[in-house]
Design a protein around this motif. Structure first.
Motif, PDB file in Angstrom:
ATOM      1  N   LEU A   1       9.002  -3.984 -12.958  1.00 42.69           N
ATOM      2  CA  LEU A   1       9.924  -4.337 -11.881  1.00 42.69           C
ATOM      3  C   LEU A   1       9.200  -4.992 -10.711  1.00 42.69           C
ATOM      4  CD1 LEU A   1      12.824  -4.163 -10.759  1.00 42.69           C
ATOM      5  CD2 LEU A   1      12.254  -1.884  -9.908  1.00 42.69           C
ATOM      6  N   LEU A   2       8.038  -4.477 -10.354  1.00 40.22           N
ATOM      7  CA  LEU A   2       7.328  -4.963  -9.171  1.00 40.22           C
ATOM      8  C   LEU A   2       6.606  -6.283  -9.406  1.00 40.22           C
ATOM      9  CD1 LEU A   2       6.040  -1.521  -7.914  1.00 40.22           C
ATOM     10  CD2 LEU A   2       7.601  -3.042  -6.676  1.00 40.22           C
ATOM     11  N   ARG A   3       6.678  -6.806 -10.598  1.00 39.31           N
ATOM     12  CA  ARG A   3       6.156  -8.154 -10.829  1.00 39.31           C
ATOM     13  C   ARG A   3       6.993  -9.200 -10.097  1.00 39.31           C
ATOM     14  NH1 ARG A   3       5.127  -7.861 -17.374  1.00 39.31           N
ATOM     15  NH2 ARG A   3       3.374  -6.373 -17.345  1.00 39.31           N
ATOM     16  N   HIS A   4       8.225  -8.847  -9.769  1.00 39.52           N
ATOM     17  CA  HIS A   4       9.064  -9.759  -8.994  1.00 39.52           C
ATOM     18  C   HIS A   4       8.619  -9.693  -7.537  1.00 39.52           C
ATOM     19  CE1 HIS A   4      11.749 -10.172 -12.418  1.00 39.52           C
ATOM     20  NE2 HIS A   4      11.892  -8.862 -12.477  1.00 39.52           N
ATOM     21  N   PRO A   5       8.189 -10.788  -6.942  1.00 34.73           N
ATOM     22  CA  PRO A   5       7.736 -10.762  -5.542  1.00 34.73           C
ATOM     23  C   PRO A   5       8.794 -10.225  -4.585  1.00 34.73           C
ATOM     24  CG  PRO A   5       7.188 -12.859  -6.570  1.00 34.73           C
ATOM     25  CD  PRO A   5       8.069 -12.126  -7.542  1.00 34.73           C
ATOM     26  N   GLU A   6      10.068 -10.518  -4.852  1.00 36.34           N
ATOM     27  CA  GLU A   6      11.138 -10.051  -3.978  1.00 36.34           C
ATOM     28  C   GLU A   6      11.202  -8.518  -3.962  1.00 36.34           C
ATOM     29  OE1 GLU A   6      12.692 -13.772  -6.212  1.00 36.34           O
ATOM     30  OE2 GLU A   6      11.370 -12.049  -6.581  1.00 36.34           O
ATOM     31  N   VAL A   7      10.982  -7.930  -5.123  1.00 37.48           N
ATOM     32  CA  VAL A   7      11.035  -6.464  -5.214  1.00 37.48           C
ATOM     33  C   VAL A   7       9.813  -5.850  -4.543  1.00 37.48           C
ATOM     34  CG1 VAL A   7      11.180  -4.499  -6.785  1.00 37.48           C
ATOM     35  CG2 VAL A   7      12.378  -6.619  -7.350  1.00 37.48           C
ATOM     36  N   SER A   8       8.649  -6.456  -4.763  1.00 39.21           N
ATOM     37  CA  SER A   8       7.428  -5.950  -4.123  1.00 39.21           C
ATOM     38  C   SER A   8       7.534  -6.036  -2.606  1.00 39.21           C
ATOM     39  CB  SER A   8       6.211  -6.745  -4.617  1.00 39.21           C
ATOM     40  OG  SER A   8       5.852  -6.354  -5.916  1.00 39.21           O
ATOM     41  N   ALA A   9       8.091  -7.146  -2.115  1.00 43.40           N
ATOM     42  CA  ALA A   9       8.260  -7.291  -0.668  1.00 43.40           C
ATOM     43  C   ALA A   9       9.224  -6.242  -0.133  1.00 43.40           C
ATOM     44  CB  ALA A   9       8.764  -8.695  -0.346  1.00 43.40           C
ATOM     45  N   ASP A  10      10.225  -5.913  -0.927  1.00 42.83           N
ATOM     46  CA  ASP A  10      11.207  -4.903  -0.514  1.00 42.83           C
ATOM     47  C   ASP A  10      10.547  -3.535  -0.334  1.00 42.83           C
ATOM     48  OD1 ASP A  10      13.839  -4.513   0.260  1.00 42.83           O
ATOM     49  OD2 ASP A  10      14.461  -3.765  -1.701  1.00 42.83           O
ATOM     50  N   LEU A  11       9.556  -3.232  -1.172  1.00 46.09           N
ATOM     51  CA  LEU A  11       8.830  -1.963  -1.047  1.00 46.09           C
ATOM     52  C   LEU A  11       8.153  -1.866   0.319  1.00 46.09           C
ATOM     53  CD1 LEU A  11       7.621   0.664  -2.232  1.00 46.09           C
ATOM     54  CD2 LEU A  11       5.781  -0.740  -3.193  1.00 46.09           C
ATOM     55  N   LEU A  12       7.629  -2.986   0.806  1.00 44.31           N
ATOM     56  CA  LEU A  12       6.944  -2.990   2.090  1.00 44.31           C
ATOM     57  C   LEU A  12       7.913  -3.029   3.273  1.00 44.31           C
ATOM     58  CD1 LEU A  12       4.044  -5.509   1.339  1.00 44.31           C
ATOM     59  CD2 LEU A  12       4.072  -3.035   1.054  1.00 44.31           C
ATOM     60  N   ARG A  13       9.070  -3.633   3.071  1.00 44.55           N
ATOM     61  CA  ARG A  13      10.007  -3.822   4.183  1.00 44.55           C
ATOM     62  C   ARG A  13      10.832  -2.587   4.493  1.00 44.55           C
ATOM     63  NH1 ARG A  13      12.145  -9.322   1.603  1.00 44.55           N
ATOM     64  NH2 ARG A  13      10.765 -10.843   2.603  1.00 44.55           N
ATOM     65  N   ARG A  14      11.273  -1.894   3.443  1.00 44.98           N
ATOM     66  CA  ARG A  14      12.263  -0.836   3.643  1.00 44.98           C
ATOM     67  C   ARG A  14      11.597   0.516   3.845  1.00 44.98           C
ATOM     68  NH1 ARG A  14      16.103  -0.939  -1.203  1.00 44.98           N
ATOM     69  NH2 ARG A  14      16.703   1.007  -0.207  1.00 44.98           N
ATOM     70  N   GLY A  15      11.953   1.151   4.956  1.00 39.87           N
ATOM     71  CA  GLY A  15      11.338   2.421   5.309  1.00 39.87           C
ATOM     72  C   GLY A  15      11.528   3.504   4.270  1.00 39.87           C
ATOM     73  N   SER A  16      12.709   3.575   3.654  1.00 44.30           N
ATOM     74  CA  SER A  16      12.960   4.642   2.672  1.00 44.30           C
ATOM     75  C   SER A  16      12.087   4.478   1.435  1.00 44.30           C
ATOM     76  CB  SER A  16      14.444   4.652   2.269  1.00 44.30           C
ATOM     77  OG  SER A  16      14.807   3.424   1.663  1.00 44.30           O
ATOM     78  N   LEU A  17      11.890   3.226   1.000  1.00 41.70           N
ATOM     79  CA  LEU A  17      11.052   2.976  -0.169  1.00 41.70           C
ATOM     80  C   LEU A  17       9.587   3.243   0.149  1.00 41.70           C
ATOM     81  CD1 LEU A  17      12.688  -0.304  -1.529  1.00 41.70           C
ATOM     82  CD2 LEU A  17      12.823   1.975  -2.534  1.00 41.70           C
TER      83      LEU A  17
END
Length: 261
Positions: free
Chosen positions: A164-180
């Motif tokens: 899943l984290l191979r998608h740059p959008e998903v990896s960026a979401d991990l860094l952006r969202r406080g809950s993740l």
């Protein structure tokens, strides 16, 4: 055939609960049929599904349902491991993540199914259930002698997170969202003070070396390897976007109300 499967109204197994049974999706249709088909027919049905979930409306519906129900499906796969009797989860169910999660064509429904929330939450739950108090740590840490760790049940989820984290959008979401990000930090805390590279001293009574460190080593290497995938995905996206652009887009706090400080 695709529309026939997508429109089929077959009740999900009772163990899946009322909320899931009320949701008629291609995935739940397959699960309901799974233990009721002759082996040859079941193989053919799975082969058809694998052809249908590559792209299109059916694939999107399947991918979103797969992500929404990932936690329960993972636990059922673990419970049925080594079981061959009728009604046990079919081994090919384990292969759907390999097809669905890395697919660029299915990224939108995977995101709609809150895949990263679900997968990271599933891993955190698995590790938390093995946690024990330790004298060397101010908070609970993973017990590497727990059956879930010994049997490496976490390995399935870690591999799926990497897909899943191979998608740059998903990896960026991990860094952006406080809950993740908070969930990821809690995962790291559970591995804290395991000292995976330190070998245990042999007991004077037996002369044999304790092998607990090998389980800690495997766990730490696999779980921490997830973040290496995040970094690689963002670096590749930055190179594709041009000098400086990828790093700016991946900076925490951009594009989300839930951005962490």
């Amino acid at each position: 055939p695709a529309s026939a499967f997508a429109a089929a109204r077959v009740s999900a197994p009772a163990s899946w609960g009322a909320s899931m049974a009320a949701d008629s999706t291609p995935l739940l249709t397959l699960l309901a049929l799974d233990g009721r088909l002759l082996p040859a027919v079941r193989e053919a049905v799975y082969a058809l599904y694998f052809e249908l979930i590559k792209e299109g409306t059916f694939a999107a519906a399947f991918a979103e349902a797969f992500c929404m129900h990932y936690r329960v499906l993972t636990h059922q796969l673990i419970e049925s491991e080594g079981m061959e009797e009728e009604g046990a989860c079919h081994r090919l169910l384990d292969q759907f993540s390999v097809t669905v999660l890395p697919s660029r064509a299915l990224l939108a429904p995977v995101t709609a199914g809150r895949a990263l929330d679900v997968l990271l939450g599933t891993l955190l739950e698995m590790l938390s259930q093995t946690a024990v108090s330790a004298a060397h740590s101010p908070h609970p840490v993973v017990d590497c002698e727990h059956p879930s760790i010994v049997q490496r049940y976490y390995g399935r989820v870690v591999c799926d997170l990497r897909y899943l984290l191979r998608h740059p959008e998903v990896s960026a979401d991990l860094l952006r969202r406080g809950s993740l990000w908070g969930a990821w930090v809690r995962v790291c805390m559970l591995l804290h003070h395991m000292h995976p590279l330190e070998r245990g001293r042999a007991s004077p009574a037996t002369g044999w070396e304790a092998k607990t460190w090998t389980k800690a080593f495997s766990l730490e290497i696999e779980v921490m390897g997830v973040f290496a995938v995040v970094i690689d995905a963002l670096l590749e996206a930055g190179e594709a976007a041009g000098p400086g652009r990828g790093a700016e887009e991946a900076r925490p706090g951009r594009g989300g109300e839930e951005a962490r400080p």
